[in-house]
Design a protein around this motif. Structure first.
Motif, short mmCIF file in Angstrom:
data_model
loop_
_atom_site.label_atom_id
_atom_site.label_comp_id
_atom_site.label_asym_id
_atom_site.label_seq_id
_atom_site.Cartn_x
_atom_site.Cartn_y
_atom_site.Cartn_z
N SER A 212 0.86 -1.18 0.00
CA SER A 212 0.00 0.00 0.00
C SER A 212 0.89 1.23 0.00
O SER A 212 2.05 1.16 0.38
CB SER A 212 -0.87 0.04 1.26
N GLY A 213 0.34 2.35 -0.42
CA GLY A 213 1.07 3.59 -0.31
C GLY A 213 1.32 4.25 -1.64
O GLY A 213 0.71 3.92 -2.66
N PRO A 214 2.26 5.20 -1.65
CA PRO A 214 2.49 6.01 -2.85
C PRO A 214 3.37 5.31 -3.88
O PRO A 214 4.31 4.60 -3.54
CB PRO A 214 3.20 7.24 -2.30
N TYR A 215 3.04 5.53 -5.16
CA TYR A 215 3.81 5.04 -6.30
C TYR A 215 4.07 6.20 -7.25
O TYR A 215 3.19 7.04 -7.45
CB TYR A 215 3.04 3.97 -7.08
N SER A 216 5.24 6.22 -7.83
CA SER A 216 5.47 7.13 -8.95
C SER A 216 5.27 6.32 -10.22
O SER A 216 5.46 5.09 -10.21
CB SER A 216 6.88 7.72 -8.90
N TYR A 217 4.86 6.98 -11.29
CA TYR A 217 4.62 6.25 -12.53
C TYR A 217 4.97 7.09 -13.74
O TYR A 217 4.96 8.31 -13.69
CB TYR A 217 3.17 5.79 -12.62
N GLU A 218 5.27 6.37 -14.84
CA GLU A 218 5.48 6.98 -16.15
C GLU A 218 4.78 6.08 -17.15
O GLU A 218 5.09 4.90 -17.27
CB GLU A 218 6.97 7.06 -16.48
N ILE A 219 3.84 6.65 -17.89
CA ILE A 219 3.06 5.89 -18.85
C ILE A 219 3.74 5.91 -20.21
O ILE A 219 4.13 6.97 -20.70
CB ILE A 219 1.63 6.45 -18.97
N ALA A 220 3.86 4.73 -20.80
CA ALA A 220 4.32 4.60 -22.18
C ALA A 220 3.11 4.18 -23.01
O ALA A 220 1.98 4.23 -22.52
CB ALA A 220 5.44 3.57 -22.27
N LYS A 221 3.32 3.74 -24.22
CA LYS A 221 2.20 3.43 -25.11
C LYS A 221 1.25 2.39 -24.52
O LYS A 221 0.06 2.61 -24.44
CB LYS A 221 2.73 2.99 -26.47
N ASP A 222 1.76 1.23 -24.13
CA ASP A 222 0.90 0.17 -23.58
C ASP A 222 1.47 -0.40 -22.29
O ASP A 222 1.19 -1.53 -21.92
CB ASP A 222 0.68 -0.94 -24.60
N SER A 223 2.27 0.39 -21.59
CA SER A 223 2.84 -0.05 -20.33
C SER A 223 2.99 1.13 -19.39
O SER A 223 2.86 2.29 -19.79
CB SER A 223 4.20 -0.73 -20.56
N VAL A 224 3.25 0.80 -18.15
CA VAL A 224 3.48 1.84 -17.14
C VAL A 224 4.68 1.39 -16.31
O VAL A 224 4.81 0.22 -15.95
CB VAL A 224 2.23 2.08 -16.27
#
Length: 129
Positions: free
Chosen positions: A69-81
């Protein structure tokens, strides 16, 4: 004449810019996992982080948030994260399948947290806010 030419170039530049997938299908808001309806994703409007809320459990006599649980950082690509759990001491993250269905208000994402949903590889979250 110079202003007209400059305006035309600016217009062409703006029209030709490639759109980011996150801009095409806004994901800010709250999303609930559709099978058990116990886990939620809360995406910030900044477009770089979200909270995974999984509830709490008793461990070693203490009531603590469920694991991962908790915070996540993310970067979205075409069909993935690309996800990184921000509560981890590891500096790297992992890539997971990712798809936003704006018509049905659903996010499909690879199972990025330990779970008991029959080891499904893709989780489905539906927008609630």
């Amino acid at each position: 004449m110079k202003n007209f030419l400059l305006s035309g170039l600016l217009f062409l530049f703006l029209v030709s810019c490639e759109k980011n997938p996150a801009e095409e299908a806004p994901i800010s808001g709250t999303w609930v996992e559709t099978t058990r309806k116990a886990d939620t994703l809360v995406f910030n409007s900044d477009g770089s982080s979200f909270m995974l809320n999984r509830g709490s459990e008793m461990r070693n006599g203490l009531v603590l948030p469920k694991y991962l649980s908790g915070p996540y950082s993310y970067e979205i690509a075409k069909d993935s994260v690309y996800l990184k759990w921000m509560a981890s001491s590891r500096w790297d993250g992992n890539n997971y399948y990712f798809n936003v269905d704006s018509k049905n208000q659903e996010i499909r994402i690879g199972n990025f947290f330990v779970d008991s949903l029959d080891n499904r590889k893709v989780l489905i979250f539906s927008r609630i806010r």
